[in-house]
Design a protein around this motif. Structure first.
Motif, PDB file in Angstrom:
ATOM      1  N   GLU A 280      74.544  69.247  65.870  1.00 18.86           N
ATOM      2  CA  GLU A 280      75.119  67.964  66.296  1.00 18.86           C
ATOM      3  C   GLU A 280      75.472  67.052  65.120  1.00 18.86           C
ATOM      4  OE1 GLU A 280      70.589  67.695  66.775  1.00 18.86           O
ATOM      5  OE2 GLU A 280      72.126  69.149  67.305  1.00 18.86           O
ATOM      6  N   ASN A 281      74.953  67.356  63.934  1.00 19.10           N
ATOM      7  CA  ASN A 281      75.273  66.560  62.746  1.00 19.10           C
ATOM      8  C   ASN A 281      76.458  67.113  61.956  1.00 19.10           C
ATOM      9  OD1 ASN A 281      73.146  64.828  63.330  1.00 19.10           O
ATOM     10  ND2 ASN A 281      71.716  65.930  62.051  1.00 19.10           N
ATOM     11  N   LEU A 282      76.998  68.237  62.410  1.00 19.56           N
ATOM     12  CA  LEU A 282      78.153  68.837  61.744  1.00 19.56           C
ATOM     13  C   LEU A 282      79.445  68.278  62.330  1.00 19.56           C
ATOM     14  CD1 LEU A 282      77.030  72.585  61.783  1.00 19.56           C
ATOM     15  CD2 LEU A 282      77.101  71.076  59.790  1.00 19.56           C
ATOM     16  N   SER A 283      80.485  68.271  61.522  1.00 20.77           N
ATOM     17  CA  SER A 283      81.800  67.929  62.058  1.00 20.77           C
ATOM     18  C   SER A 283      82.253  69.077  62.956  1.00 20.77           C
ATOM     19  CB  SER A 283      82.811  67.741  60.921  1.00 20.77           C
ATOM     20  OG  SER A 283      83.107  68.984  60.304  1.00 20.77           O
ATOM     21  N   PHE A 284      83.238  68.826  63.780  1.00 23.67           N
ATOM     22  CA  PHE A 284      83.763  69.874  64.653  1.00 23.67           C
ATOM     23  C   PHE A 284      84.221  71.074  63.830  1.00 23.67           C
ATOM     24  CE2 PHE A 284      87.339  71.996  66.672  1.00 23.67           C
ATOM     25  CZ  PHE A 284      86.762  72.392  67.864  1.00 23.67           C
ATOM     26  N   ASP A 285      84.987  70.808  62.773  1.00 21.23           N
ATOM     27  CA  ASP A 285      85.515  71.892  61.945  1.00 21.23           C
ATOM     28  C   ASP A 285      84.410  72.699  61.274  1.00 21.23           C
ATOM     29  OD1 ASP A 285      88.178  71.326  62.561  1.00 21.23           O
ATOM     30  OD2 ASP A 285      88.352  69.882  60.918  1.00 21.23           O
ATOM     31  N   ASP A 286      83.390  72.016  60.775  1.00 18.69           N
ATOM     32  CA  ASP A 286      82.271  72.721  60.135  1.00 18.69           C
ATOM     33  C   ASP A 286      81.501  73.566  61.148  1.00 18.69           C
ATOM     34  OD1 ASP A 286      82.932  71.671  57.666  1.00 18.69           O
ATOM     35  OD2 ASP A 286      81.428  70.079  57.743  1.00 18.69           O
ATOM     36  N   ALA A 287      81.294  73.022  62.334  1.00 19.80           N
ATOM     37  CA  ALA A 287      80.578  73.757  63.375  1.00 19.80           C
ATOM     38  C   ALA A 287      81.371  74.992  63.805  1.00 19.80           C
ATOM     39  CB  ALA A 287      80.294  72.855  64.574  1.00 19.80           C
ATOM     40  N   MET A 288      82.690  74.847  63.947  1.00 21.57           N
ATOM     41  CA  MET A 288      83.522  75.995  64.319  1.00 21.57           C
ATOM     42  C   MET A 288      83.506  77.056  63.235  1.00 21.57           C
ATOM     43  SD  MET A 288      84.828  76.093  67.304  1.00 21.57           S
ATOM     44  CE  MET A 288      86.041  77.367  67.038  1.00 21.57           C
ATOM     45  N   SER A 289      83.584  76.632  61.995  1.00 23.94           N
ATOM     46  CA  SER A 289      83.580  77.570  60.884  1.00 23.94           C
ATOM     47  C   SER A 289      82.267  78.356  60.847  1.00 23.94           C
ATOM     48  CB  SER A 289      83.787  76.817  59.570  1.00 23.94           C
ATOM     49  OG  SER A 289      83.748  77.693  58.480  1.00 23.94           O
TER      50      SER A 289
ATOM     51  N   ILE B 284      74.707  79.757  69.836  1.00 34.45           N
ATOM     52  CA  ILE B 284      74.723  79.043  71.117  1.00 34.45           C
ATOM     53  C   ILE B 284      74.691  77.536  70.880  1.00 34.45           C
ATOM     54  CG2 ILE B 284      73.383  78.565  73.219  1.00 34.45           C
ATOM     55  CD1 ILE B 284      74.905  81.203  73.320  1.00 34.45           C
ATOM     56  N   ALA B 285      73.846  77.095  69.974  1.00 35.29           N
ATOM     57  CA  ALA B 285      73.758  75.661  69.664  1.00 35.29           C
ATOM     58  C   ALA B 285      75.086  75.156  69.090  1.00 35.29           C
ATOM     59  CB  ALA B 285      72.620  75.396  68.684  1.00 35.29           C
ATOM     60  N   LEU B 286      75.697  75.936  68.229  1.00 38.69           N
ATOM     61  CA  LEU B 286      76.993  75.547  67.653  1.00 38.69           C
ATOM     62  C   LEU B 286      78.079  75.501  68.725  1.00 38.69           C
ATOM     63  CD1 LEU B 286      76.756  77.694  64.415  1.00 38.69           C
ATOM     64  CD2 LEU B 286      76.906  75.184  64.468  1.00 38.69           C
ATOM     65  N   ALA B 287      78.077  76.477  69.626  1.00 28.10           N
ATOM     66  CA  ALA B 287      79.069  76.510  70.706  1.00 28.10           C
ATOM     67  C   ALA B 287      78.916  75.286  71.613  1.00 28.10           C
ATOM     68  CB  ALA B 287      78.924  77.794  71.513  1.00 28.10           C
ATOM     69  N   ARG B 288      77.680  74.924  71.921  1.00 26.72           N
ATOM     70  CA  ARG B 288      77.448  73.739  72.766  1.00 26.72           C
ATOM     71  C   ARG B 288      77.922  72.471  72.051  1.00 26.72           C
ATOM     72  NH1 ARG B 288      71.637  75.845  74.673  1.00 26.72           N
ATOM     73  NH2 ARG B 288      72.337  76.975  76.502  1.00 26.72           N
ATOM     74  N   THR B 289      77.647  72.401  70.768  1.00 30.48           N
ATOM     75  CA  THR B 289      78.059  71.225  69.994  1.00 30.48           C
ATOM     76  C   THR B 289      79.574  71.092  69.959  1.00 30.48           C
ATOM     77  OG1 THR B 289      76.073  71.193  68.635  1.00 30.48           O
ATOM     78  CG2 THR B 289      78.030  70.182  67.686  1.00 30.48           C
ATOM     79  N   THR B 290      80.259  72.207  69.690  1.00 31.54           N
ATOM     80  CA  THR B 290      81.726  72.126  69.630  1.00 31.54           C
ATOM     81  C   THR B 290      82.302  71.780  70.996  1.00 31.54           C
ATOM     82  OG1 THR B 290      81.899  74.538  69.870  1.00 31.54           O
ATOM     83  CG2 THR B 290      81.988  73.658  67.636  1.00 31.54           C
ATOM     84  N   ARG B 291      81.724  72.337  72.061  1.00 35.45           N
ATOM     85  CA  ARG B 291      82.190  72.002  73.411  1.00 35.45           C
ATOM     86  C   ARG B 291      81.995  70.511  73.690  1.00 35.45           C
ATOM     87  NH1 ARG B 291      78.499  74.303  77.159  1.00 35.45           N
ATOM     88  NH2 ARG B 291      77.476  72.316  76.849  1.00 35.45           N
ATOM     89  N   ASP B 292      80.834  69.982  73.312  1.00 30.26           N
ATOM     90  CA  ASP B 292      80.560  68.554  73.521  1.00 30.26           C
ATOM     91  C   ASP B 292      81.536  67.678  72.745  1.00 30.26           C
ATOM     92  OD1 ASP B 292      78.454  69.250  75.176  1.00 30.26           O
ATOM     93  OD2 ASP B 292      76.901  68.810  73.679  1.00 30.26           O
ATOM     94  N   LYS B 293      81.830  68.068  71.511  1.00 31.79           N
ATOM     95  CA  LYS B 293      82.767  67.288  70.699  1.00 31.79           C
ATOM     96  C   LYS B 293      84.168  67.336  71.294  1.00 31.79           C
ATOM     97  CE  LYS B 293      80.172  67.584  66.380  1.00 31.79           C
ATOM     98  NZ  LYS B 293      79.871  66.197  66.156  1.00 31.79           N
ATOM     99  N   LEU B 294      84.574  68.493  71.829  1.00 32.23           N
ATOM    100  CA  LEU B 294      85.872  68.595  72.500  1.00 32.23           C
ATOM    101  C   LEU B 294      85.902  67.751  73.767  1.00 32.23           C
ATOM    102  CD1 LEU B 294      86.803  72.358  72.129  1.00 32.23           C
ATOM    103  CD2 LEU B 294      87.956  70.402  71.085  1.00 32.23           C
TER     104      LEU B 294
END
Length: 80
Positions: A7-16, A43-53
């Motif tokens: 949750e502390n990563l930017s969208f781009d960093d989390a996707m990468s 899974i945590a990264l996928a949830r974070t990116t989904r939330d940011k979207l």
């Protein structure tokens, strides 16, 4: 160095990072225990990116609902 919370990563960093996790898991070259940890991180990264979207989509909806008759125009940095 400890990994940042997703949750502390930017969208781009989390996707990468998520893409990297997928490549690691698909390779099949990591031990099961490590694979499970990487899967959990994925899974945590996928949830974070989904939330940011979802948040970005909500912001767009709010902006469009403010004046849905407004004409679209080019962005002009000098006025912002």
């Amino acid at each position: 160095m400890a990994a940042k919370k997703p949750e502390n990563l930017s969208f781009d960093d989390a996707m990468s990072e998520l893409e990297h996790v997928v490549v690691e898991l698909e390779s099949g070259e990591i031990p099961l225990e490590q694979a499970l940890k990487r899967f959990e991180r994925g899974i945590a990264l996928a949830r974070t990116t989904r939330d940011k979207l979802d948040q970005a989509e909500q912001q767009v909806k709010i902006l469009l609902s403010q004046d849905d008759q407004a004409a679209l125009s080019d962005f002009d940095e000098s006025t912002s």
